[in-house]
Motif scaffolding. Structure first.
Motif, mmCIF file in Angstrom:
data_model
loop_
_atom_site.group_PDB
_atom_site.id
_atom_site.type_symbol
_atom_site.label_atom_id
_atom_site.label_comp_id
_atom_site.label_asym_id
_atom_site.label_seq_id
_atom_site.Cartn_x
_atom_site.Cartn_y
_atom_site.Cartn_z
ATOM 1 N N MET A 15 0.809 -1.214 0.000
ATOM 2 C CA MET A 15 0.000 0.000 0.000
ATOM 3 C C MET A 15 0.840 1.260 0.000
ATOM 4 S SD MET A 15 -2.976 -0.810 2.715
ATOM 5 C CE MET A 15 -2.553 -2.299 3.552
ATOM 6 N N THR A 17 1.606 4.889 1.302
ATOM 7 C CA THR A 17 1.440 5.445 2.646
ATOM 8 C C THR A 17 0.679 6.763 2.646
ATOM 9 O OG1 THR A 17 3.617 6.498 2.461
ATOM 10 C CG2 THR A 17 3.523 4.336 3.528
ATOM 11 N N TYR A 33 1.508 -7.383 2.799
ATOM 12 C CA TYR A 33 0.482 -7.968 3.641
ATOM 13 C C TYR A 33 -0.112 -9.190 2.938
ATOM 14 C CZ TYR A 33 0.373 -3.593 6.349
ATOM 15 O OH TYR A 33 0.689 -2.509 7.125
ATOM 16 N N TYR A 96 -4.950 4.744 -2.065
ATOM 17 C CA TYR A 96 -6.253 5.343 -1.799
ATOM 18 C C TYR A 96 -6.295 6.762 -2.342
ATOM 19 C CZ TYR A 96 -7.383 1.383 1.113
ATOM 20 O OH TYR A 96 -7.645 0.104 1.542
ATOM 21 N N ARG A 102 -10.142 3.469 -4.570
ATOM 22 C CA ARG A 102 -8.820 2.852 -4.616
ATOM 23 C C ARG A 102 -8.310 2.661 -6.042
ATOM 24 N NH1 ARG A 102 -10.498 -2.295 -1.207
ATOM 25 N NH2 ARG A 102 -12.442 -1.784 -2.266
ATOM 26 N N ILE A 251 -10.025 2.459 8.851
ATOM 27 C CA ILE A 251 -8.627 2.631 8.467
ATOM 28 C C ILE A 251 -8.372 2.026 7.093
ATOM 29 C CG2 ILE A 251 -6.242 1.987 9.028
ATOM 30 C CD1 ILE A 251 -7.012 2.178 11.977
ATOM 31 N N ASP A 252 -8.903 0.811 6.862
ATOM 32 C CA ASP A 252 -8.667 0.104 5.598
ATOM 33 C C ASP A 252 -9.848 -0.828 5.326
ATOM 34 O OD1 ASP A 252 -7.742 -1.208 3.376
ATOM 35 O OD2 ASP A 252 -6.005 -2.108 4.347
ATOM 36 N N ARG A 291 -8.252 -2.096 10.963
ATOM 37 C CA ARG A 291 -6.851 -2.516 10.931
ATOM 38 C C ARG A 291 -6.284 -2.374 9.521
ATOM 39 N NH1 ARG A 291 -8.531 -8.061 14.035
ATOM 40 N NH2 ARG A 291 -9.302 -7.083 15.951
ATOM 41 N N ARG A 292 -5.066 -1.910 9.422
ATOM 42 C CA ARG A 292 -4.422 -1.743 8.114
ATOM 43 C C ARG A 292 -3.907 -3.088 7.618
ATOM 44 N NH1 ARG A 292 -3.050 2.553 5.513
ATOM 45 N NH2 ARG A 292 -3.302 3.870 7.356
ATOM 46 N N GLY A 293 -4.279 -3.418 6.392
ATOM 47 C CA GLY A 293 -3.867 -4.691 5.803
ATOM 48 C C GLY A 293 -5.086 -5.575 5.616
ATOM 49 N N GLU A 296 -5.177 -8.542 7.983
ATOM 50 C CA GLU A 296 -4.898 -8.193 9.375
ATOM 51 C C GLU A 296 -6.191 -8.034 10.170
ATOM 52 O OE1 GLU A 296 -1.560 -8.380 9.955
ATOM 53 O OE2 GLU A 296 -1.730 -8.833 7.808
#
Length: 312
Positions: A15, A17, A33, A96, A102, A251-252, A291-293, A296
């Protein structure tokens, strides 16, 4: 407990940042990830304590090992995941945009994921399975299509069931042969899990109620419409149940629908009342976006129970 299997792509996600549009200049990245829609789904099934396995192919590289380690650690049977000696593990780079949409750069079809097919290990996994989950995004090669349809027929023949998540864009459905493939899968489906407008990719009806009536009339047992922040709706036998989404700080969002599906399918196979299954699946989807990923955000039943307790 009934064993759930899935077939399809395993990849890593990397991803950007910072928000922006595309990858046309050097930018900061984070990852890799573990990812892939069916891989996220089956990881969530494993986190629910349900027996499960996956048929797939990864490269003999670090990206493949990252995924194998995560899936096996979480309880997925990885015996039918082949390590290809030459092709690389699939990948997805995502950025993003400021509006929340996306931009992706994929390498899936021409990676090890595209080499997924029948193997002795896959045959053994299908033989021991009670339920097959099919992702439309995974049906990218004739070999994968043939394997998925054969597995569905074999599992049905011994009294098992099939769930289907289209996970498609309309443009993909217009690709030659894709419509026919999706219709063949739909004809074998017991539990249909479209996301919002995907319901209308398979019916020309004008409203959700009419589309649902059309699809249930074709022999599908139940339909769960995943609608993101609007929650989810369950249709079966003339009944409609709705469950609102949980308000969380996102977040994601990647993988939330796959996590929801993994939770709901596991509960559906345990004969959990649909209203309860919807609420628990919504909770797992809400946890996923915090959670990011993409992988995850999968969670155990204990984590989901804790979340529900905090949102009682």
């Amino acid at each position: 407990m009934k064993k759930i299997i899935t077939i399809g792509e395993i990849l890593v996600e990397i991803m950007a940042t910072e928000p922006g549009d595309g990858f046309l200049e050097p930018i900061g990245l984070v990852g890799p990830y573990p990812s892939g829609a069916p891989a996220i789904f089956i990881d969530q099934v494993a986190k629910m304590g349900q027996p499960c396995g996956m048929i797939a192919c990864v490269g003999a590289d670090d990206f493949g090992q990252v995924n194998l380690d995560r899936l096996s650690r979480d309880g997925v049977d990885v015996s039918a995941i082949v390590t290809h000696p030459e092709l690389p593990t699939g990948s997805a780079f995502v950025r993003y945009r400021p509006d929340g949409s996306r931009h992706f750069v994929f390498n899936i079809r021409h990676s090890a994921a595209g080499a997924t097919g029948a193997t002795p290990e896959a045959e053994r996994l299908i033989e021991g399975a009670h339920h097959l989950h099919v992702m439309g995004s995974s049906l990218s090669t004739p070999a994968i299509v043939a394997l998925a349809l054969s597995a569905a027929d074999r599992i049905h023949a011994k009294g098992g069931t099939v769930s289907f998540d289209p996970n498609l864009r309309p443009s993909v459905l217009a690709t030659p042969g894709t419509r026919e493939t999706m219709d063949e899968v739909l004809a074998r489906t017991d539990l249909f899990l479209p996301s919002g407008p995907e319901l209308f990719l398979f019916s020309s009806a004008a409203t959700e109620a009419e589309a649902v009536a059309d699809l249930l009339g074709r022999g599908i047992g139940a339909i769960v419409v995943k609608d993101g922040a609007e929650g989810a709706r369950y249709h079966a036998d003339g009944a409609l149940l709705s469950a609102p989404a949980f308000a969380v700080d996102e977040i994601d969002p990647t993988g939330a629908g796959d996590t929801f599906a993994g939770t709901f399918v596991a509960l559906w196979l345990r004969d959990t009342p649909p209203a309860q299954a919807l609420r628990i699946a919504n909770a797992s989807g809400a946890l996923a976006v915090t959670r990011r990923g993409p992988m995850e955000g999968t969670s155990t039943m204990a984590e989901i129970d804790a979340f529900l307790g905090a949102h009682a």
